[in-house]
Design a protein around this motif. Structure first.
Motif, PDB file in Angstrom:
ATOM      1  N   PHE A  28      30.402  -3.566  -4.940  1.00 18.31           N
ATOM      2  CA  PHE A  28      29.415  -4.135  -4.023  1.00 18.31           C
ATOM      3  C   PHE A  28      28.568  -3.067  -3.341  1.00 18.31           C
ATOM      4  CE2 PHE A  28      33.268  -3.393  -1.582  1.00 18.31           C
ATOM      5  CZ  PHE A  28      32.794  -2.720  -0.457  1.00 18.31           C
ATOM      6  N   CYS A  29      28.920  -1.786  -3.518  1.00 18.98           N
ATOM      7  CA  CYS A  29      28.162  -0.750  -2.816  1.00 18.98           C
ATOM      8  C   CYS A  29      27.148  -0.096  -3.741  1.00 18.98           C
ATOM      9  CB  CYS A  29      29.089   0.271  -2.164  1.00 18.98           C
ATOM     10  SG  CYS A  29      30.317   1.008  -3.242  1.00 18.98           S
ATOM     11  N   CYS A  30      27.594   0.653  -4.738  1.00 15.38           N
ATOM     12  CA  CYS A  30      26.649   1.334  -5.632  1.00 15.38           C
ATOM     13  C   CYS A  30      25.850   0.346  -6.476  1.00 15.38           C
ATOM     14  CB  CYS A  30      27.392   2.312  -6.527  1.00 15.38           C
ATOM     15  SG  CYS A  30      28.192   3.664  -5.616  1.00 15.38           S
ATOM     16  N   ASN A  31      26.463  -0.794  -6.810  1.00 10.34           N
ATOM     17  CA  ASN A  31      25.766  -1.818  -7.598  1.00 10.34           C
ATOM     18  C   ASN A  31      25.525  -3.076  -6.769  1.00 10.34           C
ATOM     19  OD1 ASN A  31      25.458  -0.653 -10.335  1.00 10.34           O
ATOM     20  ND2 ASN A  31      27.685  -0.487 -10.225  1.00 10.34           N
ATOM     21  N   GLY A  32      25.199  -2.866  -5.509  1.00 11.73           N
ATOM     22  CA  GLY A  32      25.009  -3.988  -4.599  1.00 11.73           C
ATOM     23  C   GLY A  32      23.807  -4.855  -4.898  1.00 11.73           C
ATOM     24  N   ALA A  33      22.869  -4.354  -5.708  1.00 14.62           N
ATOM     25  CA  ALA A  33      21.663  -5.135  -6.012  1.00 14.62           C
ATOM     26  C   ALA A  33      21.889  -6.166  -7.111  1.00 14.62           C
ATOM     27  CB  ALA A  33      20.525  -4.194  -6.403  1.00 14.62           C
ATOM     28  N   ARG A  34      23.070  -6.165  -7.729  1.00 14.29           N
ATOM     29  CA  ARG A  34      23.366  -7.153  -8.771  1.00 14.29           C
ATOM     30  C   ARG A  34      23.556  -8.536  -8.167  1.00 14.29           C
ATOM     31  NH1 ARG A  34      28.090  -4.431 -12.553  1.00 14.29           N
ATOM     32  NH2 ARG A  34      26.744  -3.219 -13.933  1.00 14.29           N
ATOM     33  N   PHE A  54      40.584   6.245   2.069  1.00 14.81           N
ATOM     34  CA  PHE A  54      39.389   7.095   2.037  1.00 14.81           C
ATOM     35  C   PHE A  54      38.328   6.482   1.126  1.00 14.81           C
ATOM     36  CE2 PHE A  54      36.829  10.775   0.832  1.00 14.81           C
ATOM     37  CZ  PHE A  54      36.715  11.484   2.023  1.00 14.81           C
ATOM     38  N   GLU A  55      38.752   6.010  -0.042  1.00 13.04           N
ATOM     39  CA  GLU A  55      37.815   5.372  -0.966  1.00 13.04           C
ATOM     40  C   GLU A  55      37.220   4.106  -0.356  1.00 13.04           C
ATOM     41  OE1 GLU A  55      37.479   3.451  -5.451  1.00 13.04           O
ATOM     42  OE2 GLU A  55      39.447   3.986  -4.658  1.00 13.04           O
ATOM     43  N   GLN A  56      38.042   3.285   0.288  1.00 10.45           N
ATOM     44  CA  GLN A  56      37.543   2.057   0.897  1.00 10.45           C
ATOM     45  C   GLN A  56      36.528   2.349   2.002  1.00 10.45           C
ATOM     46  OE1 GLN A  56      41.329   0.309   1.966  1.00 10.45           O
ATOM     47  NE2 GLN A  56      41.364  -1.003   0.146  1.00 10.45           N
ATOM     48  N   ALA A  57      36.820   3.376   2.815  1.00  9.04           N
ATOM     49  CA  ALA A  57      35.882   3.760   3.875  1.00  9.04           C
ATOM     50  C   ALA A  57      34.573   4.263   3.276  1.00  9.04           C
ATOM     51  CB  ALA A  57      36.508   4.823   4.772  1.00  9.04           C
ATOM     52  N   LEU A  58      34.671   5.005   2.173  1.00 11.11           N
ATOM     53  CA  LEU A  58      33.468   5.492   1.504  1.00 11.11           C
ATOM     54  C   LEU A  58      32.646   4.335   0.955  1.00 11.11           C
ATOM     55  CD1 LEU A  58      31.953   8.068   0.682  1.00 11.11           C
ATOM     56  CD2 LEU A  58      33.252   8.050  -1.454  1.00 11.11           C
ATOM     57  N   HIS A  59      33.323   3.320   0.394  1.00 12.36           N
ATOM     58  CA  HIS A  59      32.615   2.133  -0.083  1.00 12.36           C
ATOM     59  C   HIS A  59      31.863   1.452   1.065  1.00 12.36           C
ATOM     60  CE1 HIS A  59      35.377   1.471  -3.836  1.00 12.36           C
ATOM     61  NE2 HIS A  59      34.545   2.483  -3.979  1.00 12.36           N
ATOM     62  N   HIS A  60      32.511   1.356   2.226  1.00 13.34           N
ATOM     63  CA  HIS A  60      31.869   0.735   3.389  1.00 13.34           C
ATOM     64  C   HIS A  60      30.654   1.542   3.814  1.00 13.34           C
ATOM     65  CE1 HIS A  60      32.271  -0.854   7.768  1.00 13.34           C
ATOM     66  NE2 HIS A  60      31.350  -1.514   7.078  1.00 13.34           N
ATOM     67  N   HIS A  61      30.817   2.854   3.867  1.00 12.18           N
ATOM     68  CA  HIS A  61      29.738   3.773   4.220  1.00 12.18           C
ATOM     69  C   HIS A  61      28.544   3.571   3.278  1.00 12.18           C
ATOM     70  CE1 HIS A  61      28.657   8.398   4.451  1.00 12.18           C
ATOM     71  NE2 HIS A  61      27.617   7.636   4.711  1.00 12.18           N
ATOM     72  N   ILE A  62      28.796   3.592   1.977  1.00 14.62           N
ATOM     73  CA  ILE A  62      27.733   3.435   0.984  1.00 14.62           C
ATOM     74  C   ILE A  62      27.087   2.060   1.096  1.00 14.62           C
ATOM     75  CG2 ILE A  62      27.277   3.255  -1.500  1.00 14.62           C
ATOM     76  CD1 ILE A  62      29.432   5.435  -1.887  1.00 14.62           C
ATOM     77  N   HIS A  63      27.905   1.038   1.304  1.00 12.58           N
ATOM     78  CA  HIS A  63      27.373  -0.320   1.446  1.00 12.58           C
ATOM     79  C   HIS A  63      26.403  -0.417   2.621  1.00 12.58           C
ATOM     80  CE1 HIS A  63      27.108  -4.528   2.566  1.00 12.58           C
ATOM     81  NE2 HIS A  63      27.750  -4.267   3.678  1.00 12.58           N
ATOM     82  N   LEU A  64      26.800   0.109   3.770  1.00 15.67           N
ATOM     83  CA  LEU A  64      25.947   0.019   4.957  1.00 15.67           C
ATOM     84  C   LEU A  64      24.599   0.693   4.725  1.00 15.67           C
ATOM     85  CD1 LEU A  64      28.511   0.725   7.827  1.00 15.67           C
ATOM     86  CD2 LEU A  64      27.519  -1.483   7.188  1.00 15.67           C
ATOM     87  N   GLU A  65      24.615   1.806   4.008  1.00 10.55           N
ATOM     88  CA  GLU A  65      23.363   2.511   3.749  1.00 10.55           C
ATOM     89  C   GLU A  65      22.558   1.831   2.647  1.00 10.55           C
ATOM     90  OE1 GLU A  65      24.668   6.978   5.189  1.00 10.55           O
ATOM     91  OE2 GLU A  65      24.401   6.616   3.051  1.00 10.55           O
ATOM     92  N   ASN A  66      23.172   1.631   1.486  1.00 10.68           N
ATOM     93  CA  ASN A  66      22.437   1.071   0.338  1.00 10.68           C
ATOM     94  C   ASN A  66      21.896  -0.320   0.599  1.00 10.68           C
ATOM     95  OD1 ASN A  66      23.150   3.381  -1.033  1.00 10.68           O
ATOM     96  ND2 ASN A  66      24.074   2.333  -2.773  1.00 10.68           N
TER      97      ASN A  66
END
Length: 240
Positions: free
Chosen positions: A30-36, A212-224
């Motif tokens: 849902f973060c890096c490919n959130g536009a799908r 750590f990975e889950q927090a990074l996903h959240h971080h990326i999601h908020l930005e992307n």
């Protein structure tokens, strides 16, 4: 009830971050490919749309334990990212690195994949530090400037990168690279499952790496999915 099939996965998580747990369960990025769109994301993950929608409906019916980040002002959300997520990477990363070294020394002979994980994680910390610095020195100050210009109805100055889209493209490409890296870490560690011969330190390492990975996903999601689209739209509006 929302028609999730007409929303992107990024929009669905932005609507309620509790939905991220449903996507994690079904292996939907849902973060890096959130536009799908949800149907496209389900197809890529090999799961039925109806099954995922049922999970989302169950999450929505309960009270969310997460803040409604999409309702926050953009500059407040930027503050949160800088003060929580950037700080988390810089404090938790080195602690995990030390724990990973300890576990490699004890269990590396029986679990050589740990050394691959170690190399990937050290590379991640180095690349993330560079990434955070670019956000802190270049991108986020301009986003703050855009927010202030909107609030005060004032002129926004020029940006040395041309438009905000240029650094955002770089940040999103780097997000994609980290997403791939942690997918490989998760694969090497069998989805962070605990081996039968794991000691307490090994178990703790798996927990910390997954967090750590889950927090990074959240971080990326908020930005992307929230901050970056808003920044692009705001710059376009102010320069119209």
């Amino acid at each position: 009830m929302k028609d999730y099939t007409q929303m992107t996965v990024g929009q669905i998580v932005a609507d309620n971050f509790g939905n991220a747990a449903v996507f994690d369960r079904y292996g939907i990025d849902f973060c890096c490919n959130g536009a799908r769109s949800l149907p496209d994301a389900c197809h890529a993950a090999g799961v039925e749309v109806e099954q995922v929608v049922a999970g989302l409906a169950a999450t929505t019916s309960g009270e969310s334990a997460f803040a409604d980040f999409k309702s926050w002002d953009t500059d407040l959300l930027a503050d949160y990212i800088l003060k929580y997520h950037h700080r988390n990477i810089r404090t938790q990363g080195p602690a995990i690195e030390r724990l990973l070294t300890k576990v490699c020394n004890v269990h590396g002979d029986n679990h050589p994949e740990l050394f691959e994980v170690q190399a990937l994680f050290l590379g991640s910390l180095a690349d993330l530090e560079s990434h955070l610095e670019k956000e802190e020195v270049m991108l986020f100050p301009y986003i703050y400037e855009l927010c202030e210009a909107e609030r005060t109805h004032s002129h926004v100055g020029g940006f040395h990168c041309g438009t905000v889209e240029a650094p955002i493209r770089v940040m999103m490409a780097e997000h994609d690279a980290e997403g791939e890296r942690y997918r490989e870490i998760s694969r090497l560690l069998n989805g962070y499952s605990t081996p039968v011969d794991a000691c307490d330190s090994y178990r703790l390492l798996l927990i910390r790496l997954k967090e750590f990975e889950q927090a990074l996903h959240h971080h990326i999601h908020l930005e992307n999915n929230i901050v970056f689209p808003r920044a692009i739209a705001l710059e376009t509006k102010l320069k119209a």
